[in-house]
Design a protein around this motif. Sequence first.
Motif, PDB file in Angstrom:
ATOM      1  N   LEU A 187      81.586   1.077 137.962  1.00 57.34           N
ATOM      2  CA  LEU A 187      81.141   0.679 138.942  1.00 57.34           C
ATOM      3  C   LEU A 187      80.932   1.336 140.256  1.00 57.34           C
ATOM      4  CD1 LEU A 187      83.435  -2.754 138.934  1.00 57.34           C
ATOM      5  CD2 LEU A 187      80.847  -2.538 138.365  1.00 57.34           C
ATOM      6  N   PHE A 188      81.830   2.385 140.355  1.00 51.55           N
ATOM      7  CA  PHE A 188      81.867   3.440 141.472  1.00 51.55           C
ATOM      8  C   PHE A 188      80.749   4.148 141.308  1.00 51.55           C
ATOM      9  CE2 PHE A 188      83.817   6.925 143.518  1.00 51.55           C
ATOM     10  CZ  PHE A 188      83.752   6.193 144.898  1.00 51.55           C
ATOM     11  N   GLN A 189      80.431   4.793 139.965  1.00 49.76           N
ATOM     12  CA  GLN A 189      79.201   5.720 139.836  1.00 49.76           C
ATOM     13  C   GLN A 189      78.077   4.965 140.196  1.00 49.76           C
ATOM     14  OE1 GLN A 189      78.831   7.188 135.905  1.00 49.76           O
ATOM     15  NE2 GLN A 189      77.020   8.276 136.260  1.00 49.76           N
ATOM     16  N   ARG A 190      77.696   3.742 139.797  1.00 55.14           N
ATOM     17  CA  ARG A 190      76.734   2.904 140.109  1.00 55.14           C
ATOM     18  C   ARG A 190      76.606   2.691 141.658  1.00 55.14           C
ATOM     19  NH1 ARG A 190      73.761  -1.111 137.258  1.00 55.14           N
ATOM     20  NH2 ARG A 190      74.235   0.278 135.756  1.00 55.14           N
ATOM     21  N   GLY A 191      77.643   2.377 142.208  1.00 54.17           N
ATOM     22  CA  GLY A 191      77.634   2.278 143.740  1.00 54.17           C
ATOM     23  C   GLY A 191      77.408   3.560 144.228  1.00 54.17           C
ATOM     24  N   GLN A 192      77.999   4.560 144.073  1.00 56.88           N
ATOM     25  CA  GLN A 192      77.570   5.814 144.662  1.00 56.88           C
ATOM     26  C   GLN A 192      76.140   6.177 144.377  1.00 56.88           C
ATOM     27  OE1 GLN A 192      80.719   8.787 143.200  1.00 56.88           O
ATOM     28  NE2 GLN A 192      81.103   8.823 145.295  1.00 56.88           N
ATOM     29  N   GLU A 193      75.514   6.100 143.356  1.00 68.17           N
ATOM     30  CA  GLU A 193      74.301   6.267 143.336  1.00 68.17           C
ATOM     31  C   GLU A 193      73.344   5.521 144.016  1.00 68.17           C
ATOM     32  OE1 GLU A 193      73.902   5.567 138.863  1.00 68.17           O
ATOM     33  OE2 GLU A 193      74.679   7.413 138.249  1.00 68.17           O
ATOM     34  N   TRP A 194      73.641   4.398 144.126  1.00 65.38           N
ATOM     35  CA  TRP A 194      72.853   3.514 145.121  1.00 65.38           C
ATOM     36  C   TRP A 194      72.862   3.639 146.450  1.00 65.38           C
ATOM     37  CZ3 TRP A 194      68.513   0.637 144.518  1.00 65.38           C
ATOM     38  CH2 TRP A 194      68.441  -0.337 145.583  1.00 65.38           C
ATOM     39  N   ALA A 195      73.946   3.904 146.722  1.00 63.80           N
ATOM     40  CA  ALA A 195      74.485   4.398 148.242  1.00 63.80           C
ATOM     41  C   ALA A 195      73.479   5.660 148.571  1.00 63.80           C
ATOM     42  CB  ALA A 195      75.883   4.466 148.474  1.00 63.80           C
ATOM     43  N   ARG A 196      73.517   6.425 147.607  1.00 61.24           N
ATOM     44  CA  ARG A 196      72.836   7.751 147.836  1.00 61.24           C
ATOM     45  C   ARG A 196      71.487   7.564 148.105  1.00 61.24           C
ATOM     46  NH1 ARG A 196      74.243  10.301 143.442  1.00 61.24           N
ATOM     47  NH2 ARG A 196      76.381  10.540 144.074  1.00 61.24           N
ATOM     48  N   THR A 197      70.773   6.677 147.372  1.00 63.56           N
ATOM     49  CA  THR A 197      69.451   6.400 147.455  1.00 63.56           C
ATOM     50  C   THR A 197      69.078   5.765 149.105  1.00 63.56           C
ATOM     51  OG1 THR A 197      69.266   4.222 146.911  1.00 63.56           O
ATOM     52  CG2 THR A 197      69.166   6.177 145.042  1.00 63.56           C
ATOM     53  N   ARG A 198      70.194   5.170 149.669  1.00 64.94           N
ATOM     54  CA  ARG A 198      70.054   4.375 150.771  1.00 64.94           C
ATOM     55  C   ARG A 198      70.250   5.341 151.967  1.00 64.94           C
ATOM     56  NH1 ARG A 198      66.375   0.957 149.804  1.00 64.94           N
ATOM     57  NH2 ARG A 198      66.967  -0.144 151.816  1.00 64.94           N
ATOM     58  N   GLY A 199      70.684   6.561 151.750  1.00 57.02           N
ATOM     59  CA  GLY A 199      71.057   7.403 152.888  1.00 57.02           C
ATOM     60  C   GLY A 199      72.652   7.374 153.267  1.00 57.02           C
ATOM     61  N   LEU A 200      73.510   6.760 152.335  1.00 55.57           N
ATOM     62  CA  LEU A 200      74.763   6.639 152.658  1.00 55.57           C
ATOM     63  C   LEU A 200      75.696   7.165 151.673  1.00 55.57           C
ATOM     64  CD1 LEU A 200      74.928   2.801 153.075  1.00 55.57           C
ATOM     65  CD2 LEU A 200      75.057   4.524 155.017  1.00 55.57           C
ATOM     66  N   ILE A 201      77.092   7.580 151.789  1.00 53.81           N
ATOM     67  CA  ILE A 201      77.835   8.133 150.948  1.00 53.81           C
ATOM     68  C   ILE A 201      79.071   6.788 150.563  1.00 53.81           C
ATOM     69  CG2 ILE A 201      79.704   9.643 150.454  1.00 53.81           C
ATOM     70  CD1 ILE A 201      78.305  11.669 152.026  1.00 53.81           C
ATOM     71  N   LEU A 202      79.117   6.312 149.405  1.00 50.88           N
ATOM     72  CA  LEU A 202      80.199   5.384 148.985  1.00 50.88           C
ATOM     73  C   LEU A 202      81.397   6.378 148.911  1.00 50.88           C
ATOM     74  CD1 LEU A 202      81.413   2.604 148.384  1.00 50.88           C
ATOM     75  CD2 LEU A 202      80.682   2.822 145.907  1.00 50.88           C
ATOM     76  N   VAL A 203      82.018   6.481 149.792  1.00 52.32           N
ATOM     77  CA  VAL A 203      83.320   7.388 150.025  1.00 52.32           C
ATOM     78  C   VAL A 203      84.661   6.931 148.828  1.00 52.32           C
ATOM     79  CG1 VAL A 203      85.026   8.603 151.072  1.00 52.32           C
ATOM     80  CG2 VAL A 203      82.940   8.114 152.201  1.00 52.32           C
ATOM     81  N   ASP A 204      84.962   5.775 148.818  1.00 59.03           N
ATOM     82  CA  ASP A 204      85.917   5.252 148.141  1.00 59.03           C
ATOM     83  C   ASP A 204      86.010   3.978 148.114  1.00 59.03           C
ATOM     84  OD1 ASP A 204      87.448   4.340 150.565  1.00 59.03           O
ATOM     85  OD2 ASP A 204      88.437   6.449 150.579  1.00 59.03           O
TER      86      ASP A 204
END
Length: 319
Positions: A187-204
């Motif tokens: 889940l975290f990997q999916r969240g980080q990957e999507w956030a990256r495409t939106r100009g964001l970093i999912l930190v934790d």
Amino acid sequence: MIPDDKLRAQLPHTLRQLDLPGLGELYRGKVRDNYSRGDRIVMVTTDRISAFDHVLGTIPFKGEVLSRLTAFWFDKVKDLAPTHIVEVPDPSVMVVKRAKALPIEIVIRGYITGSLWRDYQAGKADYGIAWPAGLRKDQRFDEAVITPSTKAEYGKHDEPIGEDELLKQGLVAPDVWKEATAVARRLFQRGQEWARTRGLILVDTKYEMGIADGKLVVIDEIHTPDSSRYWVADGYEERFARGEDQEMLDKENIRQWLIKEHGFSGHGTPPPLTDDVRVMLARKYIEVFEKLTGETFASEVGSVAARIERNLRATGHLA
């Protein structure tokens, strides 16, 4: 983005709590009012904001942002893990399948920051992990680390706990814990990957899971600015190199306001939230919603409670 005058106009209409006994048996948490009947729970996300285990007040449109983002993410990760969502009768409400919650929050971190950084500095970071010396604030881990915590009832403190200790105490069966942590990493990997495409970093983030119909399911909320930390990706490296705070779009803004402006980190009585702070956080939450979903957030000024009651009656959840 909703203009500030609309956010201010919503201040007197925020949802502090929802009192509808006809929905079933009520459990009121820090943020959610959950009404249960049979194997279904009507999960109402209020506008309450909590920090350091204190409910501080309400934030305009916060419940709607959290609920809509959770529904967005549940759909986006449905190929990775089953969730408890059944339907969404209102922007602030989800009807979910009842699950027996694991007594552990699975916190997964891609960077050292926040409470973990404060504990690391003080030599109190444990979790059964041998932390390397010389880490810097907001530094990225080579691999995401899981730092579990116990789930305390409202008014009590969640406590950090290491994997060996939680298994020793029998809080979670070893096979369930193995599956839960594997799901969390996906889940975290999916969240980080999507956030990256939106100009964001999912930190934790933190995940809550439970057992429903003999299967492990993801419950509560997922990848929201209440349960997760988001940074603006542009400029991260420069801010990190200079030792400056990152640009945050999450609840950490309130925590930092409490710490820096009032010296409050959980002990004693928290300061009252000013209207300026309430509007500031609403703006941050709506910004992260719009960045993640690609949608323009639009909601009418007015009573959230009245709207929820109207929609629950229209969908047959309330007689």
